[in-house]
Structures are given as C-alpha cells and as structure tokens.
Design a protein around this motif. Structure first.
Motif, PDB file in Angstrom:
ATOM      1  N   GLY A 124      86.074 -90.221 -21.831  1.00 45.83           N
ATOM      2  CA  GLY A 124      85.232 -89.089 -21.473  1.00 45.83           C
ATOM      3  C   GLY A 124      84.542 -89.287 -20.131  1.00 45.83           C
ATOM      4  N   THR A 125      83.527 -88.471 -19.899  1.00 44.01           N
ATOM      5  CA  THR A 125      82.828 -88.505 -18.615  1.00 44.01           C
ATOM      6  C   THR A 125      81.950 -89.745 -18.510  1.00 44.01           C
ATOM      7  OG1 THR A 125      82.785 -86.093 -18.554  1.00 44.01           O
ATOM      8  CG2 THR A 125      81.283 -87.242 -17.077  1.00 44.01           C
ATOM      9  N   ILE A 126      81.976 -90.364 -17.341  1.00 47.95           N
ATOM     10  CA  ILE A 126      81.132 -91.522 -17.075  1.00 47.95           C
ATOM     11  C   ILE A 126      80.413 -91.289 -15.752  1.00 47.95           C
ATOM     12  CG2 ILE A 126      83.084 -92.765 -16.022  1.00 47.95           C
ATOM     13  CD1 ILE A 126      81.812 -95.359 -17.088  1.00 47.95           C
ATOM     14  N   ASP A 127      79.085 -91.352 -15.788  1.00 50.54           N
ATOM     15  CA  ASP A 127      78.257 -91.144 -14.603  1.00 50.54           C
ATOM     16  C   ASP A 127      77.848 -92.501 -14.039  1.00 50.54           C
ATOM     17  OD1 ASP A 127      78.253 -88.314 -14.852  1.00 50.54           O
ATOM     18  OD2 ASP A 127      76.683 -88.456 -16.376  1.00 50.54           O
ATOM     19  N   VAL A 128      78.062 -92.680 -12.757  1.00 50.96           N
ATOM     20  CA  VAL A 128      77.680 -93.922 -12.087  1.00 50.96           C
ATOM     21  C   VAL A 128      76.475 -93.618 -11.196  1.00 50.96           C
ATOM     22  CG1 VAL A 128      78.417 -95.822 -10.621  1.00 50.96           C
ATOM     23  CG2 VAL A 128      80.086 -94.678 -12.094  1.00 50.96           C
ATOM     24  N   ASP A 129      75.293 -94.051 -11.617  1.00 48.86           N
ATOM     25  CA  ASP A 129      74.067 -93.916 -10.828  1.00 48.86           C
ATOM     26  C   ASP A 129      73.711 -95.283 -10.265  1.00 48.86           C
ATOM     27  OD1 ASP A 129      73.852 -91.231 -11.516  1.00 48.86           O
ATOM     28  OD2 ASP A 129      72.669 -91.665 -13.301  1.00 48.86           O
ATOM     29  N   TYR A 130      73.472 -95.340  -8.949  1.00 48.15           N
ATOM     30  CA  TYR A 130      73.171 -96.642  -8.365  1.00 48.15           C
ATOM     31  C   TYR A 130      72.330 -96.494  -7.098  1.00 48.15           C
ATOM     32  CZ  TYR A 130      76.833 -95.673  -4.891  1.00 48.15           C
ATOM     33  OH  TYR A 130      77.583 -95.124  -3.886  1.00 48.15           O
TER      34      TYR A 130
ATOM     35  N   ARG B  58      94.130 -87.736  -3.680  1.00 47.44           N
ATOM     36  CA  ARG B  58      93.534 -86.408  -3.723  1.00 47.44           C
ATOM     37  C   ARG B  58      94.559 -85.398  -4.205  1.00 47.44           C
ATOM     38  NH1 ARG B  58      88.651 -85.582  -2.026  1.00 47.44           N
ATOM     39  NH2 ARG B  58      87.564 -87.201  -0.856  1.00 47.44           N
ATOM     40  N   GLY B  59      94.074 -84.442  -5.009  1.00 50.13           N
ATOM     41  CA  GLY B  59      94.947 -83.417  -5.494  1.00 50.13           C
ATOM     42  C   GLY B  59      94.553 -82.080  -4.962  1.00 50.13           C
ATOM     43  N   GLY B  60      95.336 -81.121  -4.924  1.00 50.40           N
ATOM     44  CA  GLY B  60      95.182 -79.763  -4.488  1.00 50.40           C
ATOM     45  C   GLY B  60      93.813 -79.331  -4.022  1.00 50.40           C
ATOM     46  N   GLY B  61      93.250 -79.986  -3.067  1.00 46.15           N
ATOM     47  CA  GLY B  61      91.955 -79.585  -2.539  1.00 46.15           C
ATOM     48  C   GLY B  61      90.784 -80.132  -3.327  1.00 46.15           C
ATOM     49  N   GLY B  62      91.033 -80.752  -4.492  1.00 45.41           N
ATOM     50  CA  GLY B  62      89.963 -81.285  -5.315  1.00 45.41           C
ATOM     51  C   GLY B  62      89.792 -82.777  -5.123  1.00 45.41           C
ATOM     52  N   PRO B  63      88.863 -83.375  -5.845  1.00 42.86           N
ATOM     53  CA  PRO B  63      88.609 -84.819  -5.704  1.00 42.86           C
ATOM     54  C   PRO B  63      89.790 -85.691  -6.108  1.00 42.86           C
ATOM     55  CG  PRO B  63      86.801 -83.698  -6.826  1.00 42.86           C
ATOM     56  CD  PRO B  63      87.926 -82.729  -6.753  1.00 42.86           C
ATOM     57  N   GLY B  64      90.635 -85.232  -7.046  1.00 40.24           N
ATOM     58  CA  GLY B  64      91.828 -85.979  -7.415  1.00 40.24           C
ATOM     59  C   GLY B  64      91.576 -87.150  -8.327  1.00 40.24           C
ATOM     60  N   GLU B  65      92.524 -88.101  -8.297  1.00 43.13           N
ATOM     61  CA  GLU B  65      92.500 -89.248  -9.200  1.00 43.13           C
ATOM     62  C   GLU B  65      92.130 -90.524  -8.458  1.00 43.13           C
ATOM     63  OE1 GLU B  65      95.849 -88.725 -12.472  1.00 43.13           O
ATOM     64  OE2 GLU B  65      96.618 -88.232 -10.481  1.00 43.13           O
ATOM     65  N   VAL B  66      91.561 -91.460  -9.202  1.00 43.96           N
ATOM     66  CA  VAL B  66      91.214 -92.765  -8.656  1.00 43.96           C
ATOM     67  C   VAL B  66      91.759 -93.823  -9.606  1.00 43.96           C
ATOM     68  CG1 VAL B  66      89.385 -94.291  -7.862  1.00 43.96           C
ATOM     69  CG2 VAL B  66      89.093 -91.813  -7.664  1.00 43.96           C
TER      70      VAL B  66
ATOM     71  N   VAL C 115      92.582 -99.084 -14.879  1.00 48.20           N
ATOM     72  CA  VAL C 115      91.842 -97.913 -15.356  1.00 48.20           C
ATOM     73  C   VAL C 115      92.133 -96.748 -14.414  1.00 48.20           C
ATOM     74  CG1 VAL C 115      89.614 -96.970 -16.033  1.00 48.20           C
ATOM     75  CG2 VAL C 115      89.995 -99.436 -16.176  1.00 48.20           C
ATOM     76  N   ALA C 116      92.416 -95.602 -14.994  1.00 48.96           N
ATOM     77  CA  ALA C 116      92.635 -94.381 -14.209  1.00 48.96           C
ATOM     78  C   ALA C 116      91.479 -93.427 -14.456  1.00 48.96           C
ATOM     79  CB  ALA C 116      93.954 -93.730 -14.594  1.00 48.96           C
ATOM     80  N   PHE C 117      90.928 -92.890 -13.378  1.00 46.94           N
ATOM     81  CA  PHE C 117      89.841 -91.923 -13.459  1.00 46.94           C
ATOM     82  C   PHE C 117      90.259 -90.637 -12.765  1.00 46.94           C
ATOM     83  CE2 PHE C 117      87.615 -96.078 -13.197  1.00 46.94           C
ATOM     84  CZ  PHE C 117      86.893 -96.031 -14.375  1.00 46.94           C
ATOM     85  N   ARG C 118      89.623 -89.565 -13.181  1.00 50.72           N
ATOM     86  CA  ARG C 118      89.697 -88.318 -12.419  1.00 50.72           C
ATOM     87  C   ARG C 118      88.292 -88.012 -11.927  1.00 50.72           C
ATOM     88  NH1 ARG C 118      93.118 -84.432 -11.330  1.00 50.72           N
ATOM     89  NH2 ARG C 118      94.675 -85.307 -12.735  1.00 50.72           N
ATOM     90  N   ALA C 119      88.151 -87.905 -10.622  1.00 44.80           N
ATOM     91  CA  ALA C 119      86.836 -87.657 -10.047  1.00 44.80           C
ATOM     92  C   ALA C 119      86.337 -86.271 -10.450  1.00 44.80           C
ATOM     93  CB  ALA C 119      86.895 -87.773  -8.528  1.00 44.80           C
ATOM     94  N   VAL C 120      85.082 -86.199 -10.845  1.00 47.28           N
ATOM     95  CA  VAL C 120      84.474 -84.924 -11.236  1.00 47.28           C
ATOM     96  C   VAL C 120      83.787 -84.334 -10.008  1.00 47.28           C
ATOM     97  CG1 VAL C 120      82.758 -83.821 -12.709  1.00 47.28           C
ATOM     98  CG2 VAL C 120      84.141 -85.722 -13.596  1.00 47.28           C
ATOM     99  N   PRO C 121      84.146 -83.115  -9.615  1.00 48.23           N
ATOM    100  CA  PRO C 121      83.493 -82.509  -8.448  1.00 48.23           C
ATOM    101  C   PRO C 121      82.022 -82.236  -8.722  1.00 48.23           C
ATOM    102  CG  PRO C 121      84.871 -80.904  -9.558  1.00 48.23           C
ATOM    103  CD  PRO C 121      85.152 -82.225 -10.213  1.00 48.23           C
ATOM    104  N   ARG C 122      81.228 -82.249  -7.681  1.00 48.63           N
ATOM    105  CA  ARG C 122      79.798 -82.012  -7.847  1.00 48.63           C
ATOM    106  C   ARG C 122      79.533 -80.596  -8.353  1.00 48.63           C
ATOM    107  NH1 ARG C 122      76.516 -83.531  -2.632  1.00 48.63           N
ATOM    108  NH2 ARG C 122      74.805 -83.062  -4.084  1.00 48.63           N
ATOM    109  N   PHE C 123      80.359 -79.659  -7.935  1.00 50.68           N
ATOM    110  CA  PHE C 123      80.162 -78.265  -8.343  1.00 50.68           C
ATOM    111  C   PHE C 123      81.462 -77.783  -8.979  1.00 50.68           C
ATOM    112  CE2 PHE C 123      77.643 -79.054  -4.499  1.00 50.68           C
ATOM    113  CZ  PHE C 123      76.366 -78.893  -5.029  1.00 50.68           C
ATOM    114  N   ALA C 124      81.406 -77.426 -10.253  1.00 53.03           N
ATOM    115  CA  ALA C 124      82.603 -77.016 -10.987  1.00 53.03           C
ATOM    116  C   ALA C 124      83.046 -75.626 -10.559  1.00 53.03           C
ATOM    117  CB  ALA C 124      82.331 -77.028 -12.486  1.00 53.03           C
TER     118      ALA C 124
END
Length: 658
Positions: A503-509, A551-559, A568-577
C-alpha cells in the motif's frame, strides 16, 4: 550439409539454436510475428521472415507460412525448437516434402508419441511400465484422485487435478478447451494421480545408425500448475541401480518407435521406488541445459549433426558435477500468479559465465529470450529466461544460482524470482526432498513471500525519496547545490509518497545540520545520495541501494530499488491526483490484456462474492475473473470473442443494501 537453417520458433530457444548455428558456420533465418518484430532473436538472425499477425494460430503455428518463409530466405533446413509445431508430425512431413531437411526425429516417431493415449499402449507393448488409462466418462469415486490430461498436450496445458467426482465434468470441459486452443486437439484422458511422486525424465539422443544414448536423468518435480519451475541433474533421489533401470527403459522406448535426434522420456517415480512411463517428448526440452552442463555435450549441435547423418560415439560422456535450472516467468504472485505483460525496463544478471552454452568450468549460464527494453505481450508463454548453475556439488550449484537470482535487476514486470530464490534456499529443497507435492507441503504462500521484508521496504522507500530529491537537485537550474527543501527555519518535513508492495508509504524526513531525521527509519544516517545510488548507515552498517526511476506517460512513474535486502518496486504518488484517474466503485477490471472466452453473467443478475463472471484467455491460459463482492451486475461491458486491454472495465457490480 546444411547451409542455412530456419528456426521455426521465437524467444530464448530461437536464440539458443542460432548460437549453435553460428559455431557451426550455418546461416540462420528467423521468423517473427508482428508482436515480435523487435525481439532479440529477430536481430540476431542473418535474415528474418515476417509472419503477419500476432496470434499463434496465424504465425508460429502456421506451417504454410513458415515453409514459405524458408523458401523465400533460401533456407535448406528447419529446426522447430520446442512448443508450437515441434511435435507436429504433419509439419515435419511438410518440411521434407518442400525439399528441406527436418532437424528433428522422424515424422513417424512424432506421430507415434503425438497421442498420449496411443503412446501408452505402444510403451506397454515394449515392456515399459505404464499407469492405467481411465475413461473420463466412466471414472468413479474409487478412481479419485485423478489427473485429466490433454492427449496432445505438454507444458501443463490442458491438465487438471480432480479430487471430487462432482468437479470432473467441468475439469474435462476446461481441459478440452485449453487443449484445443493450445494444440488444436481437444482429446483428453484420465489416469491415477500419484501423490508425493517425483517427476523424473531421461534425456535421449539417437542417430540414424542405431546408436542410442541415455544421458542420465533430470529431476523436474517442483511444479506449479503442472508447469516445471525448477529442474536439476542428476536427481537427488536416484541411485546407480535405479538410474540404470530408468535409462534402459528410456532406450527401449526410443528403439520401439525408431527414434533419431534429441528427445526425452518422462516417468513418474512413486514413493515405493517403482516408476511409470508418462510420455516421450519428441523434441528438445526447456531444461536441456542441465544435461548439457553435467555431460559436457551440445544437444543442439548434435541435433544438426544427426540431421546431416553424423554418427554418435558408442558411449556418451561421463557426467560431472551437478546442475540446477530455474525458469523465470513474468507473473504476479499477488494476483493469483496471473501472467504479466508490459515493458521490461531492465534485465541484468550479474556474474553470468556463459549464455546459451556450457561454461568453460563450473559457473552460471543464462538462456534468455528478453533483454532490457523488451516488450512482453500476452500472446505467448510468459517465460522470460532460464538461469542455470553448474557446480561440483548440488549445494554449490544451488547456492550459486540463488545468489545470481538475488542480484539480478529485473524492472518493469512482476516475476516469480522471489519464489525461486526461496526454494533454492529452503531446507527441504537443500535436503533433496522435492516430490510433486513440495510446494503444497512447504507452502506456496510462504515460499512466495517477497525477499524484501517490511523494514527493507521502508528503508528502500527512504532511499527512493533521497534519490528523487538528488535527481531534482541535479536538474535544478538555480541553486542546484542547495540541499533539497532547504530552509533557514525548518517548518514542515520533506514528503514523498509511494505505492509499495503493501500500500501507500509516506516518507517524511529532514536533512539538518545533525544529519537525517526520519521517523520511518529511525537511527539511519545518509552517507551519500545520488540520483541512481544511495548509501545509508544504521547501527554501524552501511547498505548500498541502487535506484532506477522510470517515468511514465507524463506522471511520476515507477521507482525500482535493488539492494542486499531484496528488490522493491514502487510507484511514485503524484502530489496532486488527477480526478480523471478515478475508477467507478464496484468496477471489475481486466487484470491483463486478453480475449474474452466466456461471459457467465448478465446485466441485472445477482452475483455472489467469488462467483466467476468472465473468463479471459491470455498467454495460452484461461483466467477466471470473479466478483470481488456480492451484488447486482449494473453494467456489463464485454462479450465473448472481444479483445480487452489491461484495466478495461469488464463489469460494474453494485453492492446489495438489504
């Protein structure tokens, strides 16, 4: 002498055959469907002929088109590889009728083994032990458990286990559909299911002058859905006396059908030590590299030599060491192992000593049909590659293979890599306790658990966040040397969010004068952070994380983050959906591209949770799409025969509110 050979196949086996041809000085011709236009095997051939279309029936299963391509390219021989038309006697006859050399067994031998039903009768007459055949229409409760098998099948296609008589009719119908789709022959039969048996096979090689080799046995018992995933030679369960008996039976089987070329005689080894004939695969096997490594032979070169009339020496080479092979599939363990499709952004295996060949000494071999950047579609088998380790002992081979898999960079597609590594490192496997019930006994869910645990996921997410910030700094036009998010007075932390395995994981630092402050990974400090590599330290230990952002189709894409802790594979969550990305509640989505085989509901129907609504066919397998919850079918957007893309809305279920 063969001057130019057409390989009537695709993927890794086409590349394997062409490698042998290059060593022999034989010209090569590839064939390709539209879906494979950019595939590695096409580029590596001297010339390639297009087979218009993508479906197997109109491309790699079209004997007429393949022979036309051979003529157009000036080929004088055809090698069928495995799968597709490799065990089609009519194709072998058509090749010969066209004046081309068939690099394979005689058509009569293929025909004799083409029907498993008739093959068992022939082997019984030759004195080879066989299991009794059961008529599906007459099977009774006392015959259970039993196995439904496609008469023309292979590779686990058209095969079903039945433990309840009430399930038999549905199992037979499903096996017939799958057999018709995969082999063009819907005939099926039943035989007793041997529980806790081992799947043992013997490699044979025969020339046209009467010499038959039996090159020892292979153990192929670890299977999922009757598809082999781990193979090894020799078997840890076979001693010298049993090996001699298996090899004698395999030679008897070969002589009974006048065999020539490379083939495999398959047996089931019961817990009591008795063995029974399963089938003869009248072709090269996927797992042939383990035999090549242990015996030091090149089976494909011998196939070509035998087709040219060469004689085998009277005795085969003596075996040396142990070899283990794993099959790497594009499939999603979290989605009931559904085949995966898409772009393979990276495919790199460290420490490979040889590709499509036996290493000069003990080592790691890779036979792959893909490379970084390959597109994996839905029309063909989802196997990406085979990785083989050859060592002086079984333990040495298994350890080397596990290390190679762990260190591989595989980005863009879900695979069974974690399952394979855990099998190779598991106690029962290391002890050689690997019958056909191994996965069920040890636990598929346990073995398929991701290599990266929760702490590794959190640390990898931090590495991904730091690498992303470093990338933005490097790309900044103004004050690029400042730390990301630097402020005179600290207020809010930096935040980056990812969709991860759970699920979603927030990294605050914060990056302060005192170092890194991150509640997600307390006690962790940053040694260095670059866009593609982050080094973190915790408890006096440093870990290096390789980070790749796609990066995928104009979005943040995968990391993708690779480290000793596990990939580990992540999909970056855009700041504004994007509001347009929202999916209607209750929507049932296609998990992959495919063809709708059946629709088992209608608009307005009441459905139960888990009820099958749509059946898709993709990668030569049927996939049952079930209702996620009880409710009413408010919309139905598909019909039988329709092609759908991944993510297409198949139906919308409105929940009951009683």
């Amino acid at each position: 002498m063969i001057e130019r050979l057409l390989v009537a196949n695709r993927g890794e086996i086409a590349r394997r055959v062409m490698r042998a041809c290059r060593e022999l000085g034989v010209g090569t011709v590839a064939v390709f469907s539209d879906a494979d236009a950019d595939a590695p095997h096409v580029r590596e051939a001297d010339v390639a002929g297009r087979l218009p279309g993508a479906a197997p029936a109109e491309t790699y299963l079209s004997a007429e088109r393949i022979i036309e391509a051979a003529r157009a390219a000036g080929a004088d021989a055809v090698h069928p590889g495995y799968g597709f038309l490799s065990e089609n006697a009519e194709f072998a006859r058509a090749v010969a009728a066209a004046g081309l050399t068939w690099v394979g067994p005689p058509p009569a031998a293929i025909a004799a083994m083409g029907s498993k039903i008739e093959a068992k009768k022939l082997m019984a007459a030759a004195g080879v032990p066989v299991l009794p055949e059961l008529d599906p229409g007459r099977a009774a409760d006392g015959d259970l458990p039993l196995l439904v098998k496609a008469s023309a099948g292979g590779g686990g296609r058209g095969m079903r286990v039945v433990r309840d008589r009430a399930e038999l009719d549905d199992a037979v119908a499903a096996a017939r559909r799958e057999a018709e789709s995969a082999f063009g022959d819907p005939a099926v039969f039943c035989e007793p299911l041997l529980e806790n048996a081992r799947h043992i096979e013997v490699q044979i090689l025969a020339d046209a002058h009467g010499t038959v080799w039996a090159l020892g046995e292979r153990e192929c018992s670890i299977q999922r859905r009757h598809q082999k995933i781990v193979e090894e030679a020799p078997s840890p369960a076979v001693g010298s006396e049993l090996r001699d008996a298996l090899c004698r039976a395999a030679v008897d089987a070969a002589r009974a059908i006048g065999y020539a070329g490379a083939g495999t005689v398959e047996f089931m080894l019961a817990p009591d030590g008795r063995f029974y004939f399963l089938e003869v695969n009248t072709r090269l096997q996927v797992e042939h590299p383990v035999t090549e490594c242990v015996h030091g032979v090149d089976l494909v070169r011998w196939q070509i030599g035998i087709a040219e009339g060469d004689r085998l020496p009277q005795a085969p080479p003596e075996p040396r060491g142990h070899a283990v092979e794993v099959r790497l599939y594009a499939e999603d363990p979290a989605a009931d192992w559904r085949p995966a499709s898409g772009v393979l952004h990276a495919f790199e295996v460290p420490g490979v000593d040889a590709e499509f060949a036996v290493p000069a000494s003990y080592g790691l071999r890779l036979d792959a049909g893909v490379e970084s950047g390959s597109a994996v579609g839905v029309h063909y088998d989802p196997m990406l590659a085979k990785l083989i380790a050859w060592g002086p002992t079984r333990d040495a081979a298994a350890r080397r293979l596990a290390a190679g898999l762990r260190g591989a960079r595989i980005h863009g597609l879900k695979t069974n890599r974690d399952l394979l590594v855990r099998i190779l490192e598991e106690r029962a496997f290391r002890a050689g306790d690997t019958d056909t019930g191994y996965l069920e006994r040890v636990g598929l869910d346990v073995l398929a658990a991701p290599l990266a645990g929760e702490e590794a996921v959190r640390t990898s997410a931090l590495a991904a966040a730091l690498a992303g910030a470093a990338g933005e700094r490097a790309a900044a036009r103004v004050q690029g040397g400042l730390p990301s998010g630097w402020r005179n007075v600290r207020s809010q932390p930096q935040r980056r969010s990812f969709e991860g395995p759970s699920g979603t994981i927030d990294v605050d630092y914060f990056l302060s004068r005192d170092g890194l402050v991150c509640e997600l990974c307390p006690g962790t400090s940053v040694v260095s952070a670059a866009p593609d590599e982050v080094v973190l330290e915790r408890g006096g230990l440093r870990e290096t994380f390789a980070v790749t952002a796609v990066r995928g189709g104009g979005g943040p894409g995968e990391v993708f983050v690779d480290s000793r802790l596990g990939p580990v594979a992540f999909r970056a969550v855009p700041r504004f959906a994007d509001p347009g990305d929202r999916i209607a509640p209750g929507a049932l989505l296609a998990p992959m591209p495919g063809t709708v085989v059946r629709v088992e509901t209608a608009e307005g129907a009441q459905v139960a949770e888990g009820q099958v609504l749509v059946v898709l066919e993709a990668m030569k397998m049927e996939h049952r799409i079930a209702a996620p919850a009880a409710g009413t079918v408010a919309e139905l957007g598909v019909a039988a025969g329709r092609q759908v893309e991944a993510g297409a809305v198949l139906a919308v279920i409105e929940g009951n509110h009683e």
